[in-house]
Design a protein around this motif. Sequence first.
Motif, mmCIF file in Angstrom:
data_model
loop_
_atom_site.group_PDB
_atom_site.id
_atom_site.type_symbol
_atom_site.label_atom_id
_atom_site.label_comp_id
_atom_site.label_asym_id
_atom_site.label_seq_id
_atom_site.Cartn_x
_atom_site.Cartn_y
_atom_site.Cartn_z
ATOM 1 N N ILE A 77 14.912 6.237 9.939
ATOM 2 C CA ILE A 77 15.867 7.229 10.451
ATOM 3 C C ILE A 77 16.689 7.822 9.304
ATOM 4 O O ILE A 77 16.891 9.039 9.214
ATOM 5 N N ILE A 78 17.155 6.957 8.422
ATOM 6 C CA ILE A 78 17.984 7.410 7.295
ATOM 7 C C ILE A 78 17.182 8.281 6.347
ATOM 8 O O ILE A 78 17.655 9.329 5.885
ATOM 9 N N ILE A 79 15.948 7.898 6.069
ATOM 10 C CA ILE A 79 15.107 8.694 5.172
ATOM 11 C C ILE A 79 14.830 10.068 5.767
ATOM 12 O O ILE A 79 14.886 11.092 5.062
ATOM 13 N N ARG A 80 14.544 10.112 7.063
ATOM 14 C CA ARG A 80 14.265 11.400 7.706
ATOM 15 C C ARG A 80 15.502 12.298 7.686
ATOM 16 O O ARG A 80 15.396 13.510 7.475
ATOM 17 N N THR A 81 16.666 11.703 7.882
ATOM 18 C CA THR A 81 17.907 12.471 7.802
ATOM 19 C C THR A 81 18.121 12.979 6.383
ATOM 20 O O THR A 81 18.468 14.149 6.162
ATOM 21 N N TRP A 82 17.898 12.114 5.417
ATOM 22 C CA TRP A 82 18.105 12.443 4.008
ATOM 23 C C TRP A 82 17.204 13.587 3.557
ATOM 24 O O TRP A 82 17.619 14.486 2.816
ATOM 25 N N LYS A 83 15.959 13.585 4.022
ATOM 26 C CA LYS A 83 14.993 14.601 3.600
ATOM 27 C C LYS A 83 15.337 15.990 4.118
ATOM 28 O O LYS A 83 14.893 16.997 3.564
ATOM 29 N N LYS A 84 16.133 16.062 5.187
ATOM 30 C CA LYS A 84 16.545 17.359 5.725
ATOM 31 C C LYS A 84 17.688 17.971 4.925
ATOM 32 O O LYS A 84 17.968 19.161 5.052
ATOM 33 N N MET A 85 18.330 17.154 4.110
ATOM 34 C CA MET A 85 19.532 17.596 3.404
ATOM 35 C C MET A 85 19.194 18.196 2.040
ATOM 36 O O MET A 85 18.200 17.853 1.415
ATOM 37 N N SER A 86 20.056 19.090 1.582
ATOM 38 C CA SER A 86 19.904 19.702 0.266
ATOM 39 C C SER A 86 20.374 18.740 -0.818
ATOM 40 O O SER A 86 21.122 17.792 -0.540
ATOM 41 N N PRO A 87 19.978 18.967 -2.071
ATOM 42 C CA PRO A 87 20.484 18.137 -3.167
ATOM 43 C C PRO A 87 22.010 18.140 -3.242
ATOM 44 O O PRO A 87 22.624 17.112 -3.542
ATOM 45 N N ALA A 88 22.626 19.276 -2.947
ATOM 46 C CA ALA A 88 24.097 19.348 -2.975
ATOM 47 C C ALA A 88 24.701 18.439 -1.916
ATOM 48 O O ALA A 88 25.725 17.779 -2.150
ATOM 49 N N ALA A 89 24.072 18.388 -0.743
ATOM 50 C CA ALA A 89 24.563 17.513 0.333
ATOM 51 C C ALA A 89 24.358 16.050 -0.037
ATOM 52 O O ALA A 89 25.187 15.195 0.292
ATOM 53 N N HIS A 90 23.252 15.749 -0.727
ATOM 54 C CA HIS A 90 23.025 14.381 -1.209
ATOM 55 C C HIS A 90 24.167 13.959 -2.130
ATOM 56 O O HIS A 90 24.736 12.867 -1.979
ATOM 57 N N ASP A 91 24.477 14.825 -3.083
ATOM 58 C CA ASP A 91 25.539 14.510 -4.042
ATOM 59 C C ASP A 91 26.879 14.329 -3.333
ATOM 60 O O ASP A 91 27.652 13.416 -3.654
ATOM 61 N N PHE A 92 27.146 15.185 -2.362
ATOM 62 C CA PHE A 92 28.410 15.119 -1.624
ATOM 63 C C PHE A 92 28.516 13.811 -0.854
ATOM 64 O O PHE A 92 29.565 13.154 -0.847
ATOM 65 N N ALA A 93 27.416 13.414 -0.209
ATOM 66 C CA ALA A 93 27.409 12.187 0.585
ATOM 67 C C ALA A 93 27.646 10.951 -0.270
ATOM 68 O O ALA A 93 28.274 9.980 0.174
ATOM 69 N N LEU A 94 27.149 10.984 -1.504
ATOM 70 C CA LEU A 94 27.241 9.821 -2.384
ATOM 71 C C LEU A 94 28.461 9.841 -3.302
ATOM 72 O O LEU A 94 28.686 8.892 -4.056
ATOM 73 N N VAL A 113 22.603 25.118 5.499
ATOM 74 C CA VAL A 113 24.017 24.728 5.604
ATOM 75 C C VAL A 113 24.260 24.007 6.920
ATOM 76 O O VAL A 113 24.919 22.957 6.959
ATOM 77 N N VAL A 114 23.737 24.547 8.012
ATOM 78 C CA VAL A 114 23.914 23.892 9.313
ATOM 79 C C VAL A 114 23.283 22.504 9.298
ATOM 80 O O VAL A 114 23.875 21.536 9.793
ATOM 81 N N GLU A 115 22.099 22.387 8.725
ATOM 82 C CA GLU A 115 21.420 21.098 8.669
ATOM 83 C C GLU A 115 22.212 20.110 7.819
ATOM 84 O O GLU A 115 22.351 18.934 8.171
ATOM 85 N N ASP A 116 22.744 20.567 6.694
ATOM 86 C CA ASP A 116 23.541 19.700 5.832
ATOM 87 C C ASP A 116 24.793 19.198 6.558
ATOM 88 O O ASP A 116 25.114 18.006 6.529
ATOM 89 N N ILE A 117 25.492 20.107 7.209
ATOM 90 C CA ILE A 117 26.731 19.731 7.884
ATOM 91 C C ILE A 117 26.446 18.801 9.056
ATOM 92 O O ILE A 117 27.183 17.828 9.293
ATOM 93 N N ALA A 118 25.366 19.067 9.777
ATOM 94 C CA ALA A 118 24.999 18.194 10.899
ATOM 95 C C ALA A 118 24.688 16.782 10.404
ATOM 96 O O ALA A 118 25.113 15.786 11.016
#
Length: 206
Positions: free
Chosen positions: A166-183, A134-139
């Motif tokens: 940079i974007i790929i490395r950030t993306w890989k730290k995020m959960s699938p739920a965070a991916h969906d939220f971002a998009l 959760v912390v990683e997603d929010i960050a």
Amino acid sequence: MSSSNPQMLEDALALYDAANSKDPNIEMDEGKEVPKELLYSKRMLDMLSRFIPDAEDVAKLSVAAQHIERWKSPRSDYPMNRKGYHLWRTNLYKFHADTAAALLEKVGYDEETIERVKLAIGKKNLKTNTDTQVVEDIAALTFIEHYMTAMYEKFTEYDEDKWIDIIIRTWKKMSPAAHDFALSGSVKLPEGLVPVIQKALAKAAA
């Protein structure tokens, strides 16, 4: 599972704010000068409330303290190389976790809650510890919405390939739920970087 205690949460966040209000570094927000880490904490909590409206107190206590008193451990105290950077980051995680824990003890939080917050802020067991994720997603979401453009403008020497990385490395730290939220349109993407973000996500999915 730790229970919610609205008064303890309010008291803890007030102590966080008091600590971060001492940050000598100032940023502008809607025309007002705000201590840098106080603003960051507020932005993290705002993002959490949007991403997980019914988030546990542990999540709120963790995201709000991710950068607590960061100015006390500047990057310049460490060698300006990759090894120095990683050492700085490792020590920062512990510093933030210990600083938050001390404030939570003052408020009267139980040992279980404090330990969960320390593990989350310390970035322990990413991908297996829900609190840490959760912390990683929010960050990551907060970085995308509030800080990616400033970084892009600062590091003008970075070419497109570097930004894709940079974007790929950030993306890989995020959960699938965070991916969906971002998009989903719930996060304000930096307009100037949208084409690069699209290329990065296409590459990550390939």
